[in-house]
Write a protein that holds these residues in place. Structure first.
Motif, PDB file in Angstrom:
ATOM      1  N   CYS A 247       0.798  -1.235   0.000  1.00  0.00           N
ATOM      2  CA  CYS A 247       0.000   0.000   0.000  1.00  0.00           C
ATOM      3  C   CYS A 247       0.827   1.280   0.000  1.00  0.00           C
ATOM      4  O   CYS A 247       0.257   2.371  -0.033  1.00  0.00           O
ATOM      5  N   GLY A 248       2.149   1.185   0.054  1.00  0.00           N
ATOM      6  CA  GLY A 248       2.979   2.347   0.347  1.00  0.00           C
ATOM      7  C   GLY A 248       3.068   3.394  -0.737  1.00  0.00           C
ATOM      8  O   GLY A 248       3.348   4.560  -0.460  1.00  0.00           O
ATOM      9  N   MET A 249       2.830   2.990  -1.990  1.00  0.00           N
ATOM     10  CA  MET A 249       2.941   3.942  -3.104  1.00  0.00           C
ATOM     11  C   MET A 249       1.552   4.221  -3.686  1.00  0.00           C
ATOM     12  O   MET A 249       1.338   4.267  -4.892  1.00  0.00           O
ATOM     13  N   TYR A 250       0.591   4.411  -2.777  1.00  0.00           N
ATOM     14  CA  TYR A 250      -0.792   4.677  -3.152  1.00  0.00           C
ATOM     15  C   TYR A 250      -1.293   3.553  -4.069  1.00  0.00           C
ATOM     16  O   TYR A 250      -0.934   2.391  -3.892  1.00  0.00           O
ATOM     17  N   ASN A 251      -2.141   3.888  -5.049  1.00  0.00           N
ATOM     18  CA  ASN A 251      -2.631   2.831  -5.928  1.00  0.00           C
ATOM     19  C   ASN A 251      -1.721   2.627  -7.148  1.00  0.00           C
ATOM     20  O   ASN A 251      -2.158   2.251  -8.229  1.00  0.00           O
ATOM     21  N   GLU A 252      -0.424   2.851  -6.896  1.00  0.00           N
ATOM     22  CA  GLU A 252       0.632   2.497  -7.845  1.00  0.00           C
ATOM     23  C   GLU A 252       1.576   1.475  -7.203  1.00  0.00           C
ATOM     24  O   GLU A 252       2.649   1.185  -7.722  1.00  0.00           O
ATOM     25  N   SER A 253       1.153   0.904  -6.077  1.00  0.00           N
ATOM     26  CA  SER A 253       2.028   0.026  -5.298  1.00  0.00           C
ATOM     27  C   SER A 253       2.378  -1.256  -6.041  1.00  0.00           C
ATOM     28  O   SER A 253       3.504  -1.755  -5.942  1.00  0.00           O
ATOM     29  N   GLY A 254       1.430  -1.819  -6.782  1.00  0.00           N
ATOM     30  CA  GLY A 254       1.720  -3.043  -7.523  1.00  0.00           C
ATOM     31  C   GLY A 254       2.761  -2.822  -8.607  1.00  0.00           C
ATOM     32  O   GLY A 254       3.719  -3.600  -8.735  1.00  0.00           O
ATOM     33  N   GLU A 255       2.598  -1.750  -9.372  1.00  0.00           N
ATOM     34  CA  GLU A 255       3.576  -1.445 -10.419  1.00  0.00           C
ATOM     35  C   GLU A 255       4.942  -1.158  -9.819  1.00  0.00           C
ATOM     36  O   GLU A 255       5.972  -1.593 -10.356  1.00  0.00           O
ATOM     37  N   ALA A 257       6.126  -2.363  -7.033  1.00  0.00           N
ATOM     38  CA  ALA A 257       6.698  -3.633  -6.580  1.00  0.00           C
ATOM     39  C   ALA A 257       7.348  -4.386  -7.735  1.00  0.00           C
ATOM     40  O   ALA A 257       8.391  -5.028  -7.578  1.00  0.00           O
ATOM     41  N   ILE A 258       6.751  -4.304  -8.916  1.00  0.00           N
ATOM     42  CA  ILE A 258       7.306  -4.978 -10.082  1.00  0.00           C
ATOM     43  C   ILE A 258       8.549  -4.251 -10.593  1.00  0.00           C
ATOM     44  O   ILE A 258       9.571  -4.866 -10.908  1.00  0.00           O
ATOM     45  N   ARG A 259       8.488  -2.925 -10.648  1.00  0.00           N
ATOM     46  CA  ARG A 259       9.588  -2.164 -11.240  1.00  0.00           C
ATOM     47  C   ARG A 259      10.760  -1.957 -10.284  1.00  0.00           C
ATOM     48  O   ARG A 259      11.917  -1.876 -10.722  1.00  0.00           O
ATOM     49  N   VAL A 260      10.482  -1.840  -8.985  1.00  0.00           N
ATOM     50  CA  VAL A 260      11.534  -1.531  -8.006  1.00  0.00           C
ATOM     51  C   VAL A 260      11.680  -2.664  -6.984  1.00  0.00           C
ATOM     52  O   VAL A 260      12.768  -3.135  -6.716  1.00  0.00           O
ATOM     53  N   GLY A 261      10.580  -3.063  -6.368  1.00  0.00           N
ATOM     54  CA  GLY A 261      10.593  -4.268  -5.544  1.00  0.00           C
ATOM     55  C   GLY A 261      11.154  -4.132  -4.155  1.00  0.00           C
ATOM     56  O   GLY A 261      11.689  -5.101  -3.598  1.00  0.00           O
ATOM     57  N   VAL A 262      11.046  -2.935  -3.554  1.00  0.00           N
ATOM     58  CA  VAL A 262      11.482  -2.749  -2.172  1.00  0.00           C
ATOM     59  C   VAL A 262      10.356  -2.090  -1.379  1.00  0.00           C
ATOM     60  O   VAL A 262       9.517  -1.392  -1.953  1.00  0.00           O
ATOM     61  N   PRO A 263      10.314  -2.280  -0.052  1.00  0.00           N
ATOM     62  CA  PRO A 263       9.335  -1.554   0.759  1.00  0.00           C
ATOM     63  C   PRO A 263       9.588  -0.051   0.661  1.00  0.00           C
ATOM     64  O   PRO A 263      10.722   0.408   0.772  1.00  0.00           O
ATOM     65  N   ALA A 264       8.513   0.709   0.447  1.00  0.00           N
ATOM     66  CA  ALA A 264       8.656   2.153   0.270  1.00  0.00           C
ATOM     67  C   ALA A 264       7.368   2.849   0.667  1.00  0.00           C
ATOM     68  O   ALA A 264       6.291   2.254   0.675  1.00  0.00           O
ATOM     69  N   LYS A 265       7.496   4.127   1.005  1.00  0.00           N
ATOM     70  CA  LYS A 265       6.322   4.958   1.276  1.00  0.00           C
ATOM     71  C   LYS A 265       6.577   6.338   0.721  1.00  0.00           C
ATOM     72  O   LYS A 265       7.640   6.929   0.943  1.00  0.00           O
TER      73      LYS A 265
END
Length: 314
Positions: A247-255, A257-265
């Motif tokens: 959920c950390g990158m708003y409703n871009e979190s899935g993309e 996770a695929i492009r970067v793949g680290v926990p982030a906010k």
């Protein structure tokens, strides 16, 4: 991380300037008027290694407010204050797919609690769970916690941003009163006082260095990088990192996770906190945002770094 440091030192300034070029594709947030003052093309980064080294590039000394990044740490403090059962009786554990300030599912989906603590409704509820008799006492405890994690006793609330946010927060005020009517906020929770705590922790001012240090603590499972002392229980850090991935990158979190793949906010001031577990913490600022509310240039820089050093957890 140690073996990556020479290449990082050499390449980071170039990668940052390449990423800065796409800042023009984004827009600085203006719905909180004070945030509109941020420079459109700014981009800064700090990478904090577990051995105490910090590597910086670009506008790393630029001050900015945490905004939604603060939600990770108020969640951690609420967990430390109340425990998992109490917190997750009030907020859920699922991503929404909706905008961060949406109230749609509060009304449509039983039992009417916010889907997760990183959307605005969830973070407002979490703010009500921080221990303290008054908004000032709660804010003091939050600030003390943030300062300890950042290793910076000067962190403070930006009063101009706090006032600007308070004056324009009609959607958040609506969310809070809906939560009160739904009895998610307790009978003795004064909505305006809860919102004061929420607006104040969103308006805490940091720079890339202090943000990277906060990220490093999470990277190390909640331990102080200098003393090894536990600042946050490991279990709660695991919970926070999971929310950051989902959920950390708003409703871009899935993309992300695929492009970067680290926990982030991310936050709408252009900040991004990211971490590579056991290796480093990263603090970024890039005020120009995409339509999802994430830093355009900051996302590009993180994607470049992840690809170069195989940071993805997946």
């Amino acid at each position: 991380m140690e073996q990556d440091w020479p290449m990082l030192t050499e390449k980071l300034p170039f990668w940052l300037e390449e990423s800065r070029k796409i800042a023009s594709a984004g827009k600085v947030a203006s719905y909180i008027p004070e945030l509109a003052r941020a420079p459109q093309d700014a981009l800064g980064i700090c990478i904090a290694g577990r051995d105490g080294r910090q590597l910086t590039a670009g506008d790393d000394t630029l001050s900015f407010t945490l905004q939604s990044i603060s939600k990770v740490f108020t969640l951690l403090l609420a967990l430390m204050d109340r425990g998992e059962s109490a917190v997750f009786s009030k907020v859920g554990m699922e991503p929404t797919g909706d905008n961060f300030n949406s109230m749609l599912k509060l009304e449509l989906v039983e039992p009417g609690i916010p889907f997760n603590p990183l959307i605005n409704a969830g973070a407002i509820v979490v703010s009500s769970l921080i221990r303290g008799a008054t908004p000032a006492e709660k804010t003091d405890r939050i600030l003390a916690f943030f300062r300890e994690l950042a290793g910076d006793d000067t962190l403070a609330v930006n009063e101009a941003v706090f006032r600007s946010e308070t004056a324009t927060a009609h959607r958040n005020r609506s969310l809070a009163y809906f939560l009160k009517d739904n009895k998610v906020l307790e009978e003795n929770d004064d909505v305006e006082k809860v919102l004061e705590v929420y607006f104040r922790h969103c308006a805490v001012e940091v720079n890339c260095r202090s943000l990277a240090r906060m990220a490093l603590v999470l990277s190390l499972g909640g331990k102080d990088p200098e003393t090894g002392r536990e600042l946050i229980p490991r279990r709660y850090v695991q919970i926070a990192k999971t929310f950051m991935v989902t959920c950390g990158m708003y409703n871009e979190s899935g993309e992300f996770a695929i492009r970067v793949g680290v926990p982030a906010k991310s936050g709408v001031s252009g900040g991004i906190l990211a971490l590579v577990p056991g290796r480093c913490g990263v603090g970024i600022v890039g005020p120009a945002l995409n339509r999802k509310g994430n830093s355009v240039a900051g996302m590009k820089l993180l994607e470049t770094l992840s690809a170069a050093f195989d940071w993805s957890q997946f």
